[in-house]
Design a protein around this motif. Structure first.
Motif, PDB file in Angstrom:
ATOM      1  N   ASP A  65      63.629  27.556  87.666  1.00  0.00           N
ATOM      2  CA  ASP A  65      64.301  27.339  88.946  1.00  0.00           C
ATOM      3  C   ASP A  65      65.647  28.059  88.996  1.00  0.00           C
ATOM      4  O   ASP A  65      65.976  28.749  89.967  1.00  0.00           O
ATOM      5  CB  ASP A  65      64.476  25.838  89.161  1.00  0.00           C
ATOM      6  CG  ASP A  65      65.163  25.513  90.482  1.00  0.00           C
ATOM      7  OD1 ASP A  65      65.041  26.311  91.423  1.00  0.00           O
ATOM      8  OD2 ASP A  65      65.830  24.471  90.563  1.00  0.00           O
ATOM      9  N   ILE A  66      66.432  27.909  87.936  1.00  0.00           N
ATOM     10  CA  ILE A  66      67.769  28.500  87.921  1.00  0.00           C
ATOM     11  C   ILE A  66      67.713  30.022  87.929  1.00  0.00           C
ATOM     12  O   ILE A  66      68.410  30.688  88.699  1.00  0.00           O
ATOM     13  CB  ILE A  66      68.556  27.987  86.695  1.00  0.00           C
ATOM     14  CG1 ILE A  66      68.985  26.540  86.913  1.00  0.00           C
ATOM     15  CG2 ILE A  66      69.773  28.855  86.411  1.00  0.00           C
ATOM     16  CD1 ILE A  66      69.722  25.938  85.756  1.00  0.00           C
ATOM     17  N   SER A  93      66.289  31.477  91.300  1.00  0.00           N
ATOM     18  CA  SER A  93      67.243  31.275  92.391  1.00  0.00           C
ATOM     19  C   SER A  93      68.452  32.189  92.248  1.00  0.00           C
ATOM     20  O   SER A  93      68.916  32.783  93.232  1.00  0.00           O
ATOM     21  CB  SER A  93      67.703  29.810  92.433  1.00  0.00           C
ATOM     22  OG  SER A  93      66.619  28.950  92.664  1.00  0.00           O
ATOM     23  N   GLN A  94      68.956  32.340  91.019  1.00  0.00           N
ATOM     24  CA  GLN A  94      70.136  33.159  90.830  1.00  0.00           C
ATOM     25  C   GLN A  94      69.839  34.632  91.093  1.00  0.00           C
ATOM     26  O   GLN A  94      70.655  35.344  91.697  1.00  0.00           O
ATOM     27  CB  GLN A  94      70.677  32.973  89.406  1.00  0.00           C
ATOM     28  CG  GLN A  94      72.114  33.388  89.225  1.00  0.00           C
ATOM     29  CD  GLN A  94      73.084  32.546  90.043  1.00  0.00           C
ATOM     30  OE1 GLN A  94      72.718  31.479  90.533  1.00  0.00           O
ATOM     31  NE2 GLN A  94      74.294  33.037  90.218  1.00  0.00           N
ATOM     32  N   GLY A 123      75.851  29.739  91.990  1.00  0.00           N
ATOM     33  CA  GLY A 123      75.150  29.262  90.806  1.00  0.00           C
ATOM     34  C   GLY A 123      75.759  28.015  90.210  1.00  0.00           C
ATOM     35  O   GLY A 123      75.050  27.168  89.666  1.00  0.00           O
ATOM     36  N   ASP A 177      77.106  25.494  91.772  1.00  0.00           N
ATOM     37  CA  ASP A 177      76.579  24.340  92.499  1.00  0.00           C
ATOM     38  C   ASP A 177      75.152  24.025  92.040  1.00  0.00           C
ATOM     39  O   ASP A 177      74.772  22.860  91.880  1.00  0.00           O
ATOM     40  CB  ASP A 177      76.585  24.604  94.004  1.00  0.00           C
ATOM     41  CG  ASP A 177      77.994  24.658  94.573  1.00  0.00           C
ATOM     42  OD1 ASP A 177      78.896  24.056  93.954  1.00  0.00           O
ATOM     43  OD2 ASP A 177      78.195  25.295  95.616  1.00  0.00           O
ATOM     44  N   HIS A 178      74.368  25.081  91.826  1.00  0.00           N
ATOM     45  CA  HIS A 178      72.991  24.897  91.388  1.00  0.00           C
ATOM     46  C   HIS A 178      72.946  24.302  89.978  1.00  0.00           C
ATOM     47  O   HIS A 178      72.119  23.439  89.672  1.00  0.00           O
ATOM     48  CB  HIS A 178      72.249  26.232  91.422  1.00  0.00           C
ATOM     49  CG  HIS A 178      70.773  26.103  91.313  1.00  0.00           C
ATOM     50  ND1 HIS A 178      69.931  27.178  91.132  1.00  0.00           N
ATOM     51  CD2 HIS A 178      69.970  25.008  91.339  1.00  0.00           C
ATOM     52  CE1 HIS A 178      68.692  26.751  91.058  1.00  0.00           C
ATOM     53  NE2 HIS A 178      68.685  25.441  91.187  1.00  0.00           N
ATOM     54  N   SER A 204      73.537  20.477  90.019  1.00  0.00           N
ATOM     55  CA  SER A 204      72.356  19.707  90.415  1.00  0.00           C
ATOM     56  C   SER A 204      71.270  19.775  89.356  1.00  0.00           C
ATOM     57  O   SER A 204      70.529  18.801  89.144  1.00  0.00           O
ATOM     58  CB  SER A 204      71.819  20.217  91.756  1.00  0.00           C
ATOM     59  OG  SER A 204      71.429  21.571  91.664  1.00  0.00           O
ATOM     60  N   SER A 205      71.166  20.914  88.655  1.00  0.00           N
ATOM     61  CA  SER A 205      70.142  21.052  87.613  1.00  0.00           C
ATOM     62  C   SER A 205      70.441  20.150  86.426  1.00  0.00           C
ATOM     63  O   SER A 205      69.524  19.584  85.814  1.00  0.00           O
ATOM     64  CB  SER A 205      70.047  22.511  87.151  1.00  0.00           C
ATOM     65  OG  SER A 205      69.647  23.350  88.216  1.00  0.00           O
TER      66      SER A 205
END
Length: 440
Positions: free
Chosen positions: A319-320, A323-324, A351, A353-354, A357-358
């Motif tokens: 996911d990371i 998305s990045q 990133g 912020d992501h 949440s991760s």
């Protein structure tokens, strides 16, 4: 006037004129593919090297299916085996250790008053061949897992020797739920395909391939005696390569996500192995882990702990990194002339912020999986430092810390790769803003 907008999304398998940069990246990815395949073949276990118990057996008994025909509430008192029946006694002790309700051993709690109320159940059932059988359910099982006439149940058949004759006793094992679980799985597939369409379908195929690799390669290879850490690294690379390129297509963007994922996998494996050894974790903190270490002598339980850290973080890592990489591509598409430094700074702000949440996702995933243990610990409070540093809870803490560190560090690596793989004003036709075409 009518306006026709070109769809603003990349194709799954984009076709572009190859450049020197594309050829170089393709060569690197091809070498990674080949190295991963060679390592997988080298670690692939022979069938005879994988220890397996006989199918359908649980400890000293055999699992059979039955249909309940009669249920009666009875007092929680059962007849005992004869004192000279050593074979039956040993088998009953083994069944008790496996957590099964044995008619000869249940409710034998020392220093406890035997229940007199009709809280237990005497159950009769028929096997598929029509043979009638009977089994007993103690008060705890009768309350938590009650049965009714017509229920399908799974029983464990135990053979005992009584007066020189073999007698078969049956105890409750579980409910068959394969059909219901299949219905839930089909509903899940339908929802994913209806909402995600092509990409959702490709993601499901990737998940299926990942599960197949886990069952056919990772688990057997570890049981066959190969290094759990090495198997976890190679298996995770196999999974990431399949999932990333199948769901997101062959592109520089996907390759950037792959490079970031490779870094995250290798870092987590190396850091996990070092930290678990430094903290002297044995990898044995539950009855399941103890059973595995006994059933497969020589298995490296400490390294299995590291392997769980690597595999558990694959979903969030995917996911990371994806998305990045997408963030960098969209920024470059919106302004092809931005400097790499500015894109890096902006992408890292997104990133971070992501990442926050991760980390929450990872922490609560572990907390949820350990909820029963946490409730038990809360019910029997101990000193906080002693509690956190104990092996049982300390393993989960280290899983979270090491896994989260690998996720955090994979983000800047993915961002740098994505920026390096892009060029100002180039290779962004598939993600450029839509243009309007006027027609009379």
């Amino acid at each position: 006037m009518h306006y026709h907008h070109r769809e603003d999304r990349p194709s799954i398998f984009p076709l572009r004129k190859p450049t020197r940069r594309s050829a170089t990246l393709a060569g690197i990815v091809l070498m990674i593919f080949i190295a991963t395949i060679v390592a997988t073949v080298a670690l692939w276990p022979a069938k005879e090297d994988v220890p397996r118990q006989e199918s359908g057996s649980v400890a000293s008994g055999e699992v059979v299916d039955a249909r309940v025909t009669h249920v009666e509430a009875v007092a929680c008192v059962q007849p005992q085996l004869q004192a000279g029946d050593q074979t039956g006694g040993q088998a009953a002790d083994q069944a008790s250790q496996d957590g099964q309700a044995n008619p000869q051993s249940s409710n034998q709690q020392p220093n406890a008053e035997a229940p007199t109320a009709t809280d237990c159940l005497s159950v009769r059932a028929h096997l598929p061949v029509g043979k009638p059988v009977a089994f007993f359910m103690d008060a705890e099982r009768a309350k938590s897992r009650p049965v009714a006439v017509g229920d399908a149940v799974r029983l464990i058949a135990h053979d005992y020797v009584v007066d020189g004759e073999t007698v078969t006793n049956y105890s409750f094992y579980d409910y068959p739920r394969g059909g219901k679980m299949l219905a839930v799985a089909i509903l899940f597939v339908l929802v994913v395909v209806l909402v995600g369409r092509v990409r959702g379908g490709l993601a499901l195929i990737g998940v299926g391939a990942a599960v197949a690799l886990l069952v056919m390669f990772i688990l057997p290879a570890i049981l066959a005696g190969h290094s759990p850490v090495l198997v976890a690294i190679v298996g995770s690379l196999d999974i990431m390569i399949i999932v990333l390129y199948l769901a997101h297509g062959f592109s520089h963007r996907t390759t950037a996500a792959l490079f970031g994922s490779i870094f995250g996998i290798v870092f987590t494996a190396v850091a996990g192995a070092m930290v678990t050894r430094w903290l002297r974790f044995t990898g044995i903190s539950t009855t399941e882990e103890s059973s595995l270490s006994i059933s497969v002598p020589g298995i490296q339980m400490n390294d299995i702990l590291t392997a769980t850290i690597v595999i558990a973080g694959l979903g969030v890592l995917n996911d990371i990194t994806v998305s990045q990489a997408s963030v960098v591509w969209e920024m470059r598409a919106l302004n092809p002339h931005l400097s790499r430094r500015r894109i890096y700074a902006s992408a890292m702000r997104v990133g971070r912020d992501h990442i926050a949440s991760s980390i929450y996702t990872l922490v609560f995933a572990y907390a949820g999986s350990m909820l029963v243990v946490l409730l038990l610990i809360y019910a029997f409070p101990k000193d906080l430092i002693e509690l956190v540093t104990s092996e049982q809870l300390g393993q989960e803490v280290i899983r979270t810390l090491v896994g989260a560190t690998g996720l955090v560090l994979s983000m800047p690596v993915t961002t740098l790769c994505a920026i390096w793989f892009t060029k100002p004003g180039a290779d962004h036709a598939s993600t450029a803003p839509p243009r309007a075409h006027a027609q009379p």
